[in-house]
Design a protein around this motif. Structure first.
Motif, PDB file in Angstrom:
ATOM      1  N   ALA A   1      16.163 -63.233 -29.595  1.00 51.81           N
ATOM      2  CA  ALA A   1      17.427 -62.772 -30.170  1.00 51.81           C
ATOM      3  C   ALA A   1      17.256 -62.404 -31.640  1.00 51.81           C
ATOM      4  CB  ALA A   1      18.498 -63.850 -30.017  1.00 51.81           C
ATOM      5  N   VAL A   2      16.453 -63.170 -32.364  1.00 54.09           N
ATOM      6  CA  VAL A   2      16.225 -62.884 -33.778  1.00 54.09           C
ATOM      7  C   VAL A   2      15.461 -61.571 -33.928  1.00 54.09           C
ATOM      8  CG1 VAL A   2      15.001 -63.647 -35.847  1.00 54.09           C
ATOM      9  CG2 VAL A   2      16.336 -65.279 -34.521  1.00 54.09           C
ATOM     10  N   GLU A   3      14.412 -61.389 -33.137  1.00 57.27           N
ATOM     11  CA  GLU A   3      13.645 -60.146 -33.226  1.00 57.27           C
ATOM     12  C   GLU A   3      14.517 -58.949 -32.857  1.00 57.27           C
ATOM     13  OE1 GLU A   3       9.555 -58.398 -31.287  1.00 57.27           O
ATOM     14  OE2 GLU A   3       9.589 -60.389 -32.191  1.00 57.27           O
ATOM     15  N   ARG A   4      15.349 -59.126 -31.839  1.00 56.05           N
ATOM     16  CA  ARG A   4      16.269 -58.053 -31.451  1.00 56.05           C
ATOM     17  C   ARG A   4      17.218 -57.722 -32.593  1.00 56.05           C
ATOM     18  NH1 ARG A   4      15.450 -54.445 -28.492  1.00 56.05           N
ATOM     19  NH2 ARG A   4      16.142 -53.293 -30.304  1.00 56.05           N
ATOM     20  N   ALA A   5      17.703 -58.751 -33.298  1.00 52.72           N
ATOM     21  CA  ALA A   5      18.620 -58.534 -34.406  1.00 52.72           C
ATOM     22  C   ALA A   5      17.963 -57.753 -35.534  1.00 52.72           C
ATOM     23  CB  ALA A   5      19.129 -59.878 -34.935  1.00 52.72           C
ATOM     24  N   ILE A   6      16.691 -58.026 -35.785  1.00 51.49           N
ATOM     25  CA  ILE A   6      15.971 -57.334 -36.866  1.00 51.49           C
ATOM     26  C   ILE A   6      15.764 -55.858 -36.509  1.00 51.49           C
ATOM     27  CG2 ILE A   6      13.780 -57.215 -38.123  1.00 51.49           C
ATOM     28  CD1 ILE A   6      13.633 -60.330 -37.697  1.00 51.49           C
ATOM     29  N   LEU A   7      15.306 -55.592 -35.289  1.00 52.10           N
ATOM     30  CA  LEU A   7      15.104 -54.207 -34.869  1.00 52.10           C
ATOM     31  C   LEU A   7      16.422 -53.438 -34.893  1.00 52.10           C
ATOM     32  CD1 LEU A   7      12.665 -54.777 -31.861  1.00 52.10           C
ATOM     33  CD2 LEU A   7      12.058 -54.015 -34.158  1.00 52.10           C
ATOM     34  N   ASP A   8      17.485 -54.080 -34.391  1.00 55.20           N
ATOM     35  CA  ASP A   8      18.792 -53.421 -34.384  1.00 55.20           C
ATOM     36  C   ASP A   8      19.284 -53.140 -35.796  1.00 55.20           C
ATOM     37  OD1 ASP A   8      18.866 -53.421 -31.654  1.00 55.20           O
ATOM     38  OD2 ASP A   8      20.243 -55.123 -31.466  1.00 55.20           O
ATOM     39  N   ALA A   9      18.988 -54.049 -36.727  1.00 55.02           N
ATOM     40  CA  ALA A   9      19.429 -53.860 -38.114  1.00 55.02           C
ATOM     41  C   ALA A   9      18.777 -52.626 -38.725  1.00 55.02           C
ATOM     42  CB  ALA A   9      19.104 -55.104 -38.942  1.00 55.02           C
TER      43      ALA A   9
ATOM     44  N   VAL B   1      17.627 -49.963 -37.114  1.00 57.65           N
ATOM     45  CA  VAL B   1      18.219 -48.781 -36.475  1.00 57.65           C
ATOM     46  C   VAL B   1      19.605 -48.514 -37.047  1.00 57.65           C
ATOM     47  CG1 VAL B   1      19.068 -47.834 -34.297  1.00 57.65           C
ATOM     48  CG2 VAL B   1      16.883 -49.048 -34.354  1.00 57.65           C
ATOM     49  N   GLU B   2      20.396 -49.556 -37.228  1.00 57.22           N
ATOM     50  CA  GLU B   2      21.741 -49.383 -37.770  1.00 57.22           C
ATOM     51  C   GLU B   2      21.707 -48.769 -39.162  1.00 57.22           C
ATOM     52  OE1 GLU B   2      25.240 -52.305 -39.417  1.00 57.22           O
ATOM     53  OE2 GLU B   2      24.317 -52.822 -37.506  1.00 57.22           O
ATOM     54  N   LEU B   3      20.787 -49.233 -39.993  1.00 56.88           N
ATOM     55  CA  LEU B   3      20.693 -48.700 -41.353  1.00 56.88           C
ATOM     56  C   LEU B   3      20.219 -47.246 -41.339  1.00 56.88           C
ATOM     57  CD1 LEU B   3      19.157 -51.848 -43.082  1.00 56.88           C
ATOM     58  CD2 LEU B   3      21.433 -50.891 -43.504  1.00 56.88           C
ATOM     59  N   LEU B   4      19.269 -46.933 -40.469  1.00 54.96           N
ATOM     60  CA  LEU B   4      18.795 -45.551 -40.367  1.00 54.96           C
ATOM     61  C   LEU B   4      19.897 -44.630 -39.859  1.00 54.96           C
ATOM     62  CD1 LEU B   4      15.243 -46.161 -38.835  1.00 54.96           C
ATOM     63  CD2 LEU B   4      15.748 -45.405 -41.169  1.00 54.96           C
ATOM     64  N   GLU B   5      20.702 -45.125 -38.942  1.00 54.51           N
ATOM     65  CA  GLU B   5      21.789 -44.302 -38.393  1.00 54.51           C
ATOM     66  C   GLU B   5      22.868 -44.011 -39.433  1.00 54.51           C
ATOM     67  OE1 GLU B   5      22.924 -46.599 -34.982  1.00 54.51           O
ATOM     68  OE2 GLU B   5      21.846 -45.266 -33.598  1.00 54.51           O
ATOM     69  N   THR B   6      22.974 -44.854 -40.451  1.00 51.11           N
ATOM     70  CA  THR B   6      23.956 -44.608 -41.509  1.00 51.11           C
ATOM     71  C   THR B   6      23.422 -43.649 -42.565  1.00 51.11           C
ATOM     72  OG1 THR B   6      23.225 -46.518 -42.816  1.00 51.11           O
ATOM     73  CG2 THR B   6      24.968 -46.889 -41.181  1.00 51.11           C
ATOM     74  N   GLY B   7      22.174 -43.180 -42.391  1.00 45.60           N
ATOM     75  CA  GLY B   7      21.622 -42.209 -43.319  1.00 45.60           C
ATOM     76  C   GLY B   7      20.590 -42.752 -44.281  1.00 45.60           C
ATOM     77  N   GLU B   8      20.252 -44.044 -44.165  1.00 47.49           N
ATOM     78  CA  GLU B   8      19.230 -44.604 -45.032  1.00 47.49           C
ATOM     79  C   GLU B   8      17.878 -43.981 -44.717  1.00 47.49           C
ATOM     80  OE1 GLU B   8      19.270 -46.533 -47.562  1.00 47.49           O
ATOM     81  OE2 GLU B   8      21.362 -47.147 -47.551  1.00 47.49           O
ATOM     82  N   THR B   9      17.058 -43.827 -45.740  1.00 46.22           N
ATOM     83  CA  THR B   9      15.708 -43.315 -45.545  1.00 46.22           C
ATOM     84  C   THR B   9      14.737 -44.478 -45.463  1.00 46.22           C
ATOM     85  OG1 THR B   9      15.255 -43.186 -47.927  1.00 46.22           O
ATOM     86  CG2 THR B   9      16.274 -41.259 -46.876  1.00 46.22           C
TER      87      THR B   9
ATOM     88  N   ALA C   1      20.515 -58.108 -40.740  1.00 49.95           N
ATOM     89  CA  ALA C   1      20.229 -58.820 -39.495  1.00 49.95           C
ATOM     90  C   ALA C   1      20.762 -60.248 -39.505  1.00 49.95           C
ATOM     91  CB  ALA C   1      18.730 -58.828 -39.231  1.00 49.95           C
ATOM     92  N   GLY C   2      21.122 -60.747 -40.699  1.00 51.24           N
ATOM     93  CA  GLY C   2      21.596 -62.120 -40.781  1.00 51.24           C
ATOM     94  C   GLY C   2      20.482 -63.144 -40.750  1.00 51.24           C
TER      95      GLY C   2
ATOM     96  N   VAL D   1       9.956 -50.544 -34.515  1.00 50.44           N
ATOM     97  CA  VAL D   1      11.285 -49.937 -34.350  1.00 50.44           C
ATOM     98  C   VAL D   1      11.156 -48.621 -33.601  1.00 50.44           C
ATOM     99  CG1 VAL D   1      13.211 -48.853 -35.568  1.00 50.44           C
ATOM    100  CG2 VAL D   1      12.338 -51.053 -36.360  1.00 50.44           C
ATOM    101  N   LEU D   2      10.167 -47.823 -33.961  1.00 52.83           N
ATOM    102  CA  LEU D   2       9.979 -46.539 -33.288  1.00 52.83           C
ATOM    103  C   LEU D   2       9.605 -46.739 -31.832  1.00 52.83           C
ATOM    104  CD1 LEU D   2      10.017 -43.520 -33.586  1.00 52.83           C
ATOM    105  CD2 LEU D   2       7.662 -43.587 -34.389  1.00 52.83           C
ATOM    106  N   ARG D   3       8.743 -47.711 -31.548  1.00 51.18           N
ATOM    107  CA  ARG D   3       8.419 -48.028 -30.156  1.00 51.18           C
ATOM    108  C   ARG D   3       9.686 -48.395 -29.380  1.00 51.18           C
ATOM    109  NH1 ARG D   3       3.862 -51.483 -31.811  1.00 51.18           N
ATOM    110  NH2 ARG D   3       1.880 -50.455 -31.378  1.00 51.18           N
ATOM    111  N   ASP D   4      10.584 -49.092 -30.061  1.00 50.67           N
ATOM    112  CA  ASP D   4      11.783 -49.596 -29.406  1.00 50.67           C
ATOM    113  C   ASP D   4      12.767 -48.477 -29.055  1.00 50.67           C
ATOM    114  OD1 ASP D   4      13.318 -52.027 -28.606  1.00 50.67           O
ATOM    115  OD2 ASP D   4      14.727 -51.295 -30.105  1.00 50.67           O
ATOM    116  N   ILE D   5      12.852 -47.454 -29.905  1.00 47.85           N
ATOM    117  CA  ILE D   5      13.828 -46.398 -29.657  1.00 47.85           C
ATOM    118  C   ILE D   5      13.232 -45.217 -28.895  1.00 47.85           C
ATOM    119  CG2 ILE D   5      15.266 -47.016 -31.626  1.00 47.85           C
ATOM    120  CD1 ILE D   5      14.037 -44.809 -33.237  1.00 47.85           C
ATOM    121  N   GLU D   6      11.909 -45.139 -28.827  1.00 49.15           N
ATOM    122  CA  GLU D   6      11.264 -44.111 -28.010  1.00 49.15           C
ATOM    123  C   GLU D   6      11.339 -44.491 -26.531  1.00 49.15           C
ATOM    124  OE1 GLU D   6       7.522 -41.691 -29.589  1.00 49.15           O
ATOM    125  OE2 GLU D   6       7.158 -43.816 -29.453  1.00 49.15           O
TER     126      GLU D   6
END
Length: 240
Positions: free
Chosen positions: A42-50, A52-60, A73-74, A94-99
């Motif tokens: 759950a912790v690793e999932r939270a980090i990966l999701d965090a 992705v969330e930041l990238l989706e908001t336009g962060e580089t 991620a908390g 992260v890229l492995r996760d979203i590919e």
């Protein structure tokens, strides 16, 4: 700011048990491999999701820091560093996760496994073209030599080795000639798909592309022998 407790996938109790906080000294424990069994999925999932969330908001990628990822991620920074040595390794995961996931191949077939891997390349490219996030991450990643090198060594390298092994199995099974350089043969199969997926982003990616590449190479590129011309009045068979 989005708190971890607001997301059911991010179990606050699990995070608290996992992470002693940034300032606290973590308890002594036996050293573990970085990518071994996760202490908390759950912790690793939270980090990966965090990320992705930041990238989706336009962060580089340049703008993201481990501290901000941890805050989103908390978790504490120590939790991230126990899993990844730095941003490069984290971003590759992260890229492995979203590919789209790598395909499962038999490991014993030749051309059949090769066809599956070529098709996987095609579907990943289709996904990248249809996903602004994937496209932007790849564009940004290529601007970071250290990150791109990490991706090549841990993702692209193993994929290429798997294809090369499939070509070798095809040679051993008699599906391909055994008098050719296997590395070159592998590049001949891989090249057309790379051109379509990487160098020509506007090129068509039809569903039968992998089959067409394999069939064309097996048939060869030399022109077929011309059929003999038969003039009117000439016998079509040799005299007995």
């Amino acid at each position: 700011m989005r708190q971890a407790a607001q997301n059911p996938a991010r179990d606050p109790a699990g995070v608290q048990a996992e992470d002693p906080g940034e300032g606290a000294e973590p308890p002594c424990r036996e050293p573990e491999p970085r990518r071994g069994r996760p202490r908390s999925a759950a912790v690793e999932r939270a980090i990966l999701d965090a990320v992705v969330e930041l990238l989706e908001t336009g962060e580089t990628l340049d703008g993201l820091s481990i501290e901000r990822i941890a805050r989103t991620a908390g978790v504490g920074k120590a939790t991230i560093y126990r899993r990844w040595s730095g941003k490069e390794e984290l971003f590759v995961d992260v890229l492995r996760d979203i590919e789209p996931a790598d395909p499962v191949v038999s490991g014993t077939a030749g051309l059949d496994d090769l066809r599956i891997m070529l098709e996987s390349m095609r579907t990943r490219s289709v996904a990248q073209r249809s996903s602004a996030l994937l496209h932007n991450v790849f564009v940004q990643m290529k601007k970071h030599p250290k990150l791109w090198t990490e991706y090549q060594s841990t993702v692209l390298g193993p994929r290429r080795a798997a294809m090369l092994a499939a070509v070798q199995r095809a040679v051993e099974a008699g599906e391909l000639r055994d008098d050719l350089d296997v590395e070159l043969v592998n590049d001949l199969f891989l090249g057309p798909m790379l051109v379509r997926t990487v160098h020509r982003p506007d090129a068509a990616l039809p569903e039968d592309l992998a089959d067409r590449i394999i069939a064309t190479l097996l048939q060869g590129l030399a022109p077929r022998p011309a059929k003999p011309q038969v003039t009117a009045g000439e016998p079509t068979t040799a005299p007995v």
